[in-house]
Design a protein around this motif. Structure first.
Motif, short mmCIF file in Angstrom:
data_model
loop_
_atom_site.label_atom_id
_atom_site.label_comp_id
_atom_site.label_asym_id
_atom_site.label_seq_id
_atom_site.Cartn_x
_atom_site.Cartn_y
_atom_site.Cartn_z
N VAL A 168 6.01 5.59 7.87
CA VAL A 168 5.34 4.29 7.89
C VAL A 168 6.26 3.16 7.45
N ILE A 169 7.00 3.34 6.36
CA ILE A 169 7.83 2.25 5.84
C ILE A 169 8.89 1.78 6.83
N ALA A 220 0.58 10.38 1.32
CA ALA A 220 1.50 9.29 1.69
C ALA A 220 2.51 9.79 2.72
N ARG A 221 2.80 8.92 3.68
CA ARG A 221 3.81 9.23 4.70
C ARG A 221 4.82 8.10 4.80
N PRO A 222 5.46 7.77 3.68
CA PRO A 222 6.37 6.62 3.69
C PRO A 222 7.59 6.82 4.57
N ASP A 264 1.37 4.09 -2.94
CA ASP A 264 1.19 5.53 -2.70
C ASP A 264 2.38 6.35 -3.19
N TRP A 296 0.84 -1.21 0.00
CA TRP A 296 0.00 0.00 0.00
C TRP A 296 0.87 1.26 0.00
N GLN A 297 1.90 1.27 0.85
CA GLN A 297 2.79 2.42 0.92
C GLN A 297 3.60 2.58 -0.38
N ALA A 300 10.16 -1.71 -0.64
CA ALA A 300 9.81 -0.63 0.30
C ALA A 300 10.97 0.34 0.46
#
Length: 171
Positions: free
Chosen positions: A63-64, A58-60, A50, A46-47, A139
């Motif tokens: 989040v990632i 998106a806030r990778p 985005d 999902w990330q 990722a």
């Protein structure tokens, strides 16, 4: 905030009631392991999506890395549970040993002091290697792409030039 969350995740790993998993509950152990890993893989995809779609929400960067750390803890918990099965793991006695083995496997260093000796443990090691190559590498690449884009935008704004996003949206 991210550092605090990582510290809490690490503390949570050492506090989780992992004694509920292992040879006395194989179905529950595998269900939790596969379910948790599948959920984290889905969130990583999902990330990545985005980032590729350049979604502004998106806030990778936050989040990632957290999802990567959760992935490591899931594998470590799995190895710790596997160590309770006779003949599956050699040299793995504690949660720290499991975390160590996970990181050594993830980085493909392979010191050899902790070894997957059973067939099931070896399958999990292969699964971790494939998971790392597919999900964690993708990722990491998405995170790198996002960070390069942010740095490029900031550099262009400092120089007074339109950002790459702005110039592509004008076309």
């Amino acid at each position: 905030m991210a550092v605090l969350l990582c510290v809490l995740l690490l503390a949570g790993y050492f506090l989780l009631p992992l004694h509920h998993f292992g040879p006395h509950r194989p179905t529950a152990s595998w269900a939790v392991f596969v379910g948790a890993l599948g959920a984290v893989a889905g969130l990583l995809v999902w990330q990545i999506r985005d980032v590729l779609l350049e979604r502004p929400t998106a806030r990778p960067g936050f989040v990632i890395p957290v999802l990567m750390m959760v992935s490591v803890h899931i594998f470590a918990a799995g190895y710790f549970a596997l160590s309770r099965y006779p003949g599956e793991m050699s040299g793995l006695e504690t949660r720290l040993d499991a975390l160590y083995f996970t990181m050594v496997t993830l980085t493909t260093v392979g010191y050899g002091d902790v070894v997957a000796t059973g067939q099931t443990a070896r399958i999990v090691v292969v699964l971790q290697l494939v998971y790392g190559l597919v999900f964690l590498t993708a990722a990491g690449a998405a995170l790198s792409t996002q960070l390069r884009g942010m740095l490029g935008t900031r550099g262009a704004q400092r120089e007074g030039a339109p950002s790459q996003r702005e110039s592509t949206s004008r076309r």
